[in-house]
Each structure stands twice: as structure tokens, then as C-alpha cells.
Design an enzyme around this catalytic site. Structure first.
Site, PDB file in Angstrom:
ATOM      1  N   ASP A   1      40.127 -49.564  24.766  1.00 54.98           N
ATOM      2  CA  ASP A   1      39.826 -49.488  26.196  1.00 54.98           C
ATOM      3  C   ASP A   1      39.563 -48.058  26.659  1.00 54.98           C
ATOM      4  O   ASP A   1      39.816 -47.713  27.802  1.00 54.98           O
ATOM      5  CB  ASP A   1      40.945 -50.137  27.024  1.00 54.98           C
ATOM      6  CG  ASP A   1      42.294 -49.488  26.782  1.00 54.98           C
ATOM      7  OD1 ASP A   1      42.416 -48.671  25.850  1.00 54.98           O
ATOM      8  OD2 ASP A   1      43.231 -49.795  27.540  1.00 54.98           O
TER       9      ASP A   1
ATOM     10  N   LYS B   1      55.555 -44.487  28.280  1.00 54.73           N
ATOM     11  CA  LYS B   1      55.768 -44.816  29.696  1.00 54.73           C
ATOM     12  C   LYS B   1      57.095 -44.242  30.203  1.00 54.73           C
ATOM     13  O   LYS B   1      58.010 -44.979  30.597  1.00 54.73           O
ATOM     14  CB  LYS B   1      55.728 -46.346  29.921  1.00 54.73           C
ATOM     15  CG  LYS B   1      54.555 -47.066  29.275  1.00 54.73           C
ATOM     16  CD  LYS B   1      53.369 -47.156  30.176  1.00 54.73           C
ATOM     17  CE  LYS B   1      52.072 -47.543  29.570  1.00 54.73           C
ATOM     18  NZ  LYS B   1      51.840 -48.147  28.326  1.00 54.73           N
TER      19      LYS B   1
ATOM     20  N   ASP C   1      40.921 -44.040  30.220  1.00 58.48           N
ATOM     21  CA  ASP C   1      41.364 -45.372  29.784  1.00 58.48           C
ATOM     22  C   ASP C   1      41.024 -46.290  30.957  1.00 58.48           C
ATOM     23  O   ASP C   1      41.300 -45.938  32.098  1.00 58.48           O
ATOM     24  CB  ASP C   1      42.880 -45.253  29.546  1.00 58.48           C
ATOM     25  CG  ASP C   1      43.625 -46.566  29.554  1.00 58.48           C
ATOM     26  OD1 ASP C   1      43.297 -47.430  30.371  1.00 58.48           O
ATOM     27  OD2 ASP C   1      44.563 -46.716  28.767  1.00 58.48           O
TER      28      ASP C   1
HETATM   29  N1  GDD Z   1      44.519 -56.488  18.429  1.00 56.37           N
HETATM   30  C1  GDD Z   1      45.395 -56.260  19.386  1.00 56.37           C
HETATM   31  N2  GDD Z   1      46.531 -57.026  19.447  1.00 56.37           N
HETATM   32  N3  GDD Z   1      45.152 -55.272  20.265  1.00 56.37           N
HETATM   33  C2  GDD Z   1      46.078 -55.057  21.234  1.00 56.37           C
HETATM   34  C3  GDD Z   1      47.254 -55.809  21.363  1.00 56.37           C
HETATM   35  C4  GDD Z   1      47.481 -56.855  20.407  1.00 56.37           C
HETATM   36  O1  GDD Z   1      48.483 -57.576  20.440  1.00 56.37           O
HETATM   37  N4  GDD Z   1      47.946 -55.344  22.431  1.00 56.37           N
HETATM   38  C5  GDD Z   1      47.224 -54.329  22.945  1.00 56.37           C
HETATM   39  N5  GDD Z   1      46.083 -54.166  22.232  1.00 56.37           N
HETATM   40  C6  GDD Z   1      45.034 -53.158  22.438  1.00 56.37           C
HETATM   41  C7  GDD Z   1      44.498 -53.189  23.863  1.00 56.37           C
HETATM   42  O2  GDD Z   1      43.376 -54.054  23.931  1.00 56.37           O
HETATM   43  C8  GDD Z   1      44.097 -51.728  24.081  1.00 56.37           C
HETATM   44  O3  GDD Z   1      42.795 -51.465  23.610  1.00 56.37           O
HETATM   45  C9  GDD Z   1      45.068 -50.949  23.203  1.00 56.37           C
HETATM   46  O4  GDD Z   1      45.624 -51.898  22.272  1.00 56.37           O
HETATM   47  C10 GDD Z   1      46.214 -50.279  23.989  1.00 56.37           C
HETATM   48  O5  GDD Z   1      46.866 -51.248  24.756  1.00 56.37           O
HETATM   49  P1  GDD Z   1      47.068 -51.085  26.333  1.00 56.37           P
HETATM   50  O6  GDD Z   1      47.765 -52.301  26.814  1.00 56.37           O
HETATM   51  O7  GDD Z   1      45.790 -50.707  26.972  1.00 56.37           O
HETATM   52  O8  GDD Z   1      48.105 -49.886  26.362  1.00 56.37           O
HETATM   53  P2  GDD Z   1      48.276 -48.745  27.463  1.00 56.37           P
HETATM   54  O9  GDD Z   1      46.985 -48.287  27.981  1.00 56.37           O
HETATM   55  O10 GDD Z   1      49.300 -49.207  28.446  1.00 56.37           O
HETATM   56  O11 GDD Z   1      48.959 -47.575  26.592  1.00 56.37           O
HETATM   57  C11 GDD Z   1      48.399 -47.153  25.372  1.00 56.37           C
HETATM   58  O12 GDD Z   1      47.262 -46.325  25.589  1.00 56.37           O
HETATM   59  C12 GDD Z   1      47.517 -45.073  26.265  1.00 56.37           C
HETATM   60  C13 GDD Z   1      46.212 -44.320  26.358  1.00 56.37           C
HETATM   61  O13 GDD Z   1      45.294 -45.045  27.071  1.00 56.37           O
HETATM   62  C14 GDD Z   1      49.482 -46.376  24.598  1.00 56.37           C
HETATM   63  O14 GDD Z   1      48.979 -46.155  23.285  1.00 56.37           O
HETATM   64  C15 GDD Z   1      49.835 -45.054  25.272  1.00 56.37           C
HETATM   65  O15 GDD Z   1      50.733 -44.314  24.468  1.00 56.37           O
HETATM   66  C16 GDD Z   1      48.555 -44.232  25.497  1.00 56.37           C
HETATM   67  O16 GDD Z   1      48.870 -43.027  26.198  1.00 56.37           O
HETATM   68 MG    MG Z   2      45.059 -48.957  27.890  1.00 57.84          MG
END
Ligand code: GDD
Ligand code: MG
Length: 363
Positions: A107, A158, A217
Site C-alpha cells: 500500500d 504503533k 502509505d
Molecule cells: N498477504 C497478506 N496477508 N498481506 C497482508 C496481511 C495478510 O494477512 N495483512 C496485512 N497485509 C499487507 C497489507 O495489504 C499492506 O500492504 C501491508 O501488509 C501492511 O499492512 P497495513 O495493515 O497497511 O499496516 P500498517 O500500514 O498499519 O503498518 C505497516 O506499514 C507501516 C508503513 O506504512 C507496518 O509495517 C508499520 O510498521 C509501517 O510503519
Molecule cells: Mg499500510
């Protein structure tokens, strides 16, 4: 170049109801699905094989991308249930031939220099190197403490308000050595940010590399609108195909990006920072600013949309106002004279006849 695993299976909960009918990676940014930007950047960096870890709405992605795009071979890793951000890494082990590899969240919109990240990783010699970026609100991300040698000494996902180690955060791009598999138990859901990185940090095996490039993001509506505006700003003009019919009295303030077959009526003002997808119809005297309008949406006379997102085939009747981070689901219909503001989200196919002025989800 390293094989790259793209995590593309999340539910996109913070973008509901628009993510009820499409995965986050297919959300259009300046009228092009987000995943295309990712694949283009990987291809430019010389990546040959991308493995997409898919779960939620996997079929839509497979149908859209197929087996190759942008000179990349695309392999799909399908999960039977959500495996988190770490589970898919363990699951992909047999596809990586015992070599180091790159992982990225699906994303993101970024122009990170992947090669510099890899060089840095090799120089440092840890099990994992995380790309880092500076933000003002580390609480929504994984925040890190970095020592003078580039080692991540703390990784806090977080963090609570006031407890973030710094404003440097995990940008969601990693270089990983095969030893990483020893840290991810097989077969279950694993969150790399809480179950793996803190442990690697403790063992002094986690490095961080700060990049100053463009990074976003698109997890939340405001991020998505900002990402769209940022891409439009880089295009710096109004992009419109010939198939569009704009009344000569309408005013277009760039940057904007228009799809095919759009109609814009008399005295309407569009822009700045507006994406209109294919087949959007806009009546007379409308105002649209800083918004994303999905394909086939209809905006009738004298309606206005500001800082909002309208789903596919949604309809705003006359004198409607949609504002302030509101999301209108696909096929929803907003009746004459209704105002929707302050982060309201309306479920797909819903009909709304009364104004909604405070944050609400209408199911
Ligand atoms: N295949 C798969 N399976 N992908 C997953 C799953 C799963 O079960 N869960 C989440 N994802 C993918 C999401 O589609 C996304 O692209 C990515 O993993 C990160 O998940 P998010 O839900 O978007 O996490 P976030 O944005 O709250 O936090 C993450 O990203 C931040 C940066 O944008 C973390 O990695 C943070 O540490 C980071 O700062
Ligand atoms: Mg994200």
C-alpha cells in the site's frame, strides 16, 4: 536483482467502504491502480520476479495483473487465511532458493532507491535491513531508535502517544537474509513488526536505512487523497483524453487527471487535485476540489465535492454537498439537497435522504 515479495493481502479496513469491493492495491491514484506504480518502480530497479502475497480479494488482483506486467514475472502466493505481515515471508521460503530477498508493503507509493538499500544491507551484514522515513506522526507506524552505526536498537509498532522512540519510521520495505525463516514460526499468522523485528533488534541483527525520497502509505482516506494530490502535482498539468466533453463555460484548475468518456456541464469548476475516472458525469454549476471520483459516478447539477472520495457508479443528486474526508460507497445514492461531512462513510448501494454532519458509518 533480488526477488521481491509484495504484501498485498490486507483488508484495507480504514478505507471501507471503498475496500469492500476492491483490494487496496487496486485503488486508483491519478487514475492508475496503485499496484502499477509499485510494479513500474520494481521493474525500473531491475527486479525480474515479483511474488504477490494475496488473500483478501485475491481474484481481482490476479485477473488485473495476470502472469507478467512491466517485464516482470508475477507469481502469486495465496493464503488460505490471513497470515499477517510475517506469515507470507515464511510461506514464500521455497520460492526464494535460499537467497536474500526484498519485501514490501503493497500500500505504498514511493520512489525509494532499492539498490542503495540493498548495498547498505550488504555493507552492514545484519539479518534484516528496514527502509526508514521521517514522519510527523510516528504513532500510526512502526517507530525506531537508531544508533550511530545504523543499528535499530528499538522497534515499537504503533507506539502510544508520547512513547515513540523517534520520528523515524518503518517505511515498509525490507531486505531479508534467509536466516529470517528461523524467526517466523511456520503455519500461522505472524506480525513481523511485533513478533520478529523487536527480537532481531535485541540480537543486534536489525539495521535501518533512512531515505529522503517520496514516500506515502495510502492506508487512510486522508493519506489516499494526499497521495493522489502528490501524484497529480508531479504530473503538473491537466491530463485529459479526447473523448471528454467539457462545456466551454466550465473551468478546470489543474492539476487534474481525467479518464475517458467524461462529461462536464456548464459553469462547473473542477480542481485543483481532482481525479475523475472513466464515464464520470458532472452536471451544471458543480464544484469539485481535492477529491477522487471513481468510474461511472454521476454528480448532478449544483452539487459539490471537497476532500472526499466517491465510489464507482455512485450518484449525487442536485444540490448535494460531500466534504471533509467522507467516503461514498459504490452505487450509493445521495438525495437532493443532502449534506455529508466530517468523515462520514456510506456503505455501497445505500440511499441517503437526510444530511449527516458528524463522523458516522452508514451501513
Ligand atoms: N498477504 C497478506 N496477508 N498481506 C497482508 C496481511 C495478510 O494477512 N495483512 C496485512 N497485509 C499487507 C497489507 O495489504 C499492506 O500492504 C501491508 O501488509 C501492511 O499492512 P497495513 O495493515 O497497511 O499496516 P500498517 O500500514 O498499519 O503498518 C505497516 O506499514 C507501516 C508503513 O506504512 C507496518 O509495517 C508499520 O510498521 C509501517 O510503519
Ligand atoms: Mg499500510
Amino acid at each position: 536483482m533480488l526477488k521481491t515479495l509484495v504484501l498485498a493481502g490486507g483488508f484495507g479496513t480504514r478505507l471501507r467502504p471503498l475496500s469492500c469491493s476492491r483490494p487496496k492495491t487496486l485503488f486508483p491514484v491519478a487514475n492508475k491502480p496503485l499496484i502499477d506504480y509499485t510494479l513500474e518502480s520494481l521493474s525500473e530497479a531491475g527486479v525480474e520476479t515479483v511474488i504477490l502475497a494475496v488473500y483478501y480479494m485475491a481474484e481481482a488482483l490476479v485477473r488485473y495483473l495476470g502472469p507478467t506486467k512491466n517485464n516482470l514475472g508475477i507469481l502469486y502466493l495465496r493464503e488460505q487465511r490471513p497470515m499477517g505481515t510475517g506469515g507470507p515471508i515464511r510461506l514464500a521460503k521455497d520460492m526464494m532458493n535460499g537467497e536474500k530477498f526484498m519485501v514490501m508493503n503493497g500500500d505504498l507509493l514511493t520512489d525509494f532507491d532499492y539498490k542503495r538499500l540493498i548495498n547498505y544491507h550488504e555493507e552492514k551484514g545484519g539479518i534484516a535491513t528496514v527502509a526508514l522515513t521521517q514522519v510527523e506522526d510516528p504513532y500510526r507506524y512502526g517507530s525506531v531508535e537508531l544508533d550511530w552505526e545504523g543499528r535499530i536498537t528499538r522497534f515499537v509498532e504503533k507506539p502510544e502517544l508520547g512513547k515513540a522512540p523517534s520520528n523515524l519510521i518503518n517505511a515498509g520495505i525490507y531486505i531479508l537474509e534467509p536466516e529470517i525463516y528461523d524467526y517466523i514460526p511456520e503455519g500461522g499468522k505472524v506480525r513481523i513488526e511485533t513478533e520478529v523485528f523487536p527480537k532481531l533488534a535485541e540480537e543486534q541483527q536489525l539495521y535501518g536505512f533512512e531515505s529522503h525520497g517520496f514516500w506515502m502509505d495510502i492506508g487512510e482516506p486522508v493519506d489516499y487523497l494526499n497521495a493522489n494530490a502528490a501524484v497529480l502535482a508531479r504530473q503538473r498539468k491537466v491530463i485529459k483524453p479526447d473523448s471528454i466533453e467539457i462545456d466551454p463555460t466550465a473551468i478546470i484548475n489543474g492539476p487534474c487527471n481525467f479518464g475517458e468518456n467524461i462529461k462536464i456541464g456548464a459553469d462547473s469548476r473542477i480542481g485543483p487535485n481532482v481525479s475523475l475516472a472513466d464515464d464520470v458525469q458532472i452536471g451544471k454549476g458543480c464544484r469539485i476540489e481535492n477529491s477522487i471520483i471513481f468510474a461511472g459516478a454521476v454528480i448532478e447539477d449544483y452539487s459539490s465535492v471537497k476532500n472526499a472520495i466517491l465510489g464507482e457508479n455512485s450518484v449525487l443528486e442536485r444540490w448535494v454537498k460531500v466534504e471533509s474526508g467522507s467516503l461514498i460507497g459504490d452505487f450509493a445514492q445521495i438525495g437532493d439537497g443532502v449534506t455529508i461531512t466530517e468523515g462520514v462513510s456510506i456503505c455501497p448501494s445505500k440511499s441517503i435522504e437526510e444530511s449527516i454532519l458528524k463522523p458516522t458509518q452508514v451501513m
